[in-house]
Design a protein around this motif. Sequence first.
Motif, PDB file in Angstrom:
ATOM      1  N   ASP A   1       0.769   3.567   5.351  1.00 31.47           N
ATOM      2  CA  ASP A   1      -0.692   3.656   5.295  1.00 31.47           C
ATOM      3  C   ASP A   1      -1.132   3.741   3.829  1.00 31.47           C
ATOM      4  O   ASP A   1      -1.183   4.814   3.248  1.00 31.47           O
ATOM      5  CB  ASP A   1      -1.178   4.880   6.073  1.00 31.47           C
ATOM      6  N   ARG A   2      -1.423   2.597   3.251  1.00 30.00           N
ATOM      7  CA  ARG A   2      -1.780   2.547   1.829  1.00 30.00           C
ATOM      8  C   ARG A   2      -3.053   3.333   1.521  1.00 30.00           C
ATOM      9  O   ARG A   2      -3.206   3.874   0.445  1.00 30.00           O
ATOM     10  CB  ARG A   2      -1.917   1.099   1.363  1.00 30.00           C
ATOM     11  N   VAL A   3      -3.968   3.404   2.494  1.00 29.58           N
ATOM     12  CA  VAL A   3      -5.261   4.044   2.254  1.00 29.58           C
ATOM     13  C   VAL A   3      -5.111   5.545   2.040  1.00 29.58           C
ATOM     14  O   VAL A   3      -5.688   6.108   1.118  1.00 29.58           O
ATOM     15  CB  VAL A   3      -6.238   3.739   3.416  1.00 29.58           C
ATOM     16  N   THR A   4      -4.318   6.204   2.875  1.00 32.72           N
ATOM     17  CA  THR A   4      -4.189   7.658   2.747  1.00 32.72           C
ATOM     18  C   THR A   4      -2.975   8.094   1.933  1.00 32.72           C
ATOM     19  O   THR A   4      -2.951   9.213   1.439  1.00 32.72           O
ATOM     20  CB  THR A   4      -4.105   8.329   4.140  1.00 32.72           C
ATOM     21  N   GLU A   5      -1.969   7.223   1.791  1.00 32.34           N
ATOM     22  CA  GLU A   5      -0.744   7.634   1.115  1.00 32.34           C
ATOM     23  C   GLU A   5      -0.397   6.844  -0.146  1.00 32.34           C
ATOM     24  O   GLU A   5       0.416   7.296  -0.935  1.00 32.34           O
ATOM     25  CB  GLU A   5       0.448   7.503   2.080  1.00 32.34           C
ATOM     26  N   GLY A   6      -0.991   5.680  -0.330  1.00 37.64           N
ATOM     27  CA  GLY A   6      -0.560   4.821  -1.424  1.00 37.64           C
ATOM     28  C   GLY A   6      -1.549   4.631  -2.555  1.00 37.64           C
ATOM     29  O   GLY A   6      -1.176   4.219  -3.647  1.00 37.64           O
ATOM     30  N   LEU A   7      -2.819   4.946  -2.295  1.00 34.74           N
ATOM     31  CA  LEU A   7      -3.860   4.656  -3.277  1.00 34.74           C
ATOM     32  C   LEU A   7      -4.823   5.826  -3.451  1.00 34.74           C
ATOM     33  O   LEU A   7      -4.968   6.662  -2.563  1.00 34.74           O
ATOM     34  CB  LEU A   7      -4.681   3.431  -2.827  1.00 34.74           C
ATOM     35  N   PHE A   8      -5.488   5.833  -4.599  1.00 28.87           N
ATOM     36  CA  PHE A   8      -6.616   6.720  -4.844  1.00 28.87           C
ATOM     37  C   PHE A   8      -7.849   5.817  -4.737  1.00 28.87           C
ATOM     38  O   PHE A   8      -8.255   5.183  -5.722  1.00 28.87           O
ATOM     39  CB  PHE A   8      -6.529   7.344  -6.240  1.00 28.87           C
TER      40      PHE A   8
END
Length: 189
Positions: A50-57
């Motif tokens: 899950d890039r939205v909650t774990e991979g990106l600011f």
Amino acid sequence: MLGSGRTELAEALFGCHQPESGEIRIHGKTVQMTCIRDAIENGIGYLPPDRVTEGLFLSQPIADNISAEKWGEYANALGAIDRKKVENMSHYWEKELSIALHDIEDQVGTLSGGNQQKCVLAKWLAIHLNVLILNGPTVGVDIGAKFDIYERVRKLAQEGLTVLIISDDLPEVLTNCNRVMVMRQGRLA
């Protein structure tokens, strides 16, 4: 399949969890990892499912997201980040991964899913890696970005990088992997 323990295995390899048993070896050498920083220092990168909650600011600039793992290197003695280095590196990865963006200082949340995924990938490729773990690398990504990611992953593997792909997309696995392992209830089946 979901619930098989695949994400837990990936997170243990990345230092998020302490494994109950076994050992982790990189280039034949046993490494100890008690936290994520240990994994990064051992050259392990992790593209989460899950890039939205774990991979990106999401509310931060694209440039800051791509350069996040380099901030320590780009900071002076007082902790101020050299913005020129951040911008240069970000522009390099923008071109290298064909990230479609308007301005490198725009919020990363304004990008399409595929371009956000490329930013997470760029963050890890910007550091020296021994292992890259891709957990659901093309979930929520358009077909063009999907093939860009596949092409880059194949190139990295040909250059000698160990790439672990975790996926429930069978065509993705068969197209991109030269060895397949199936997990069930936390064990290789």
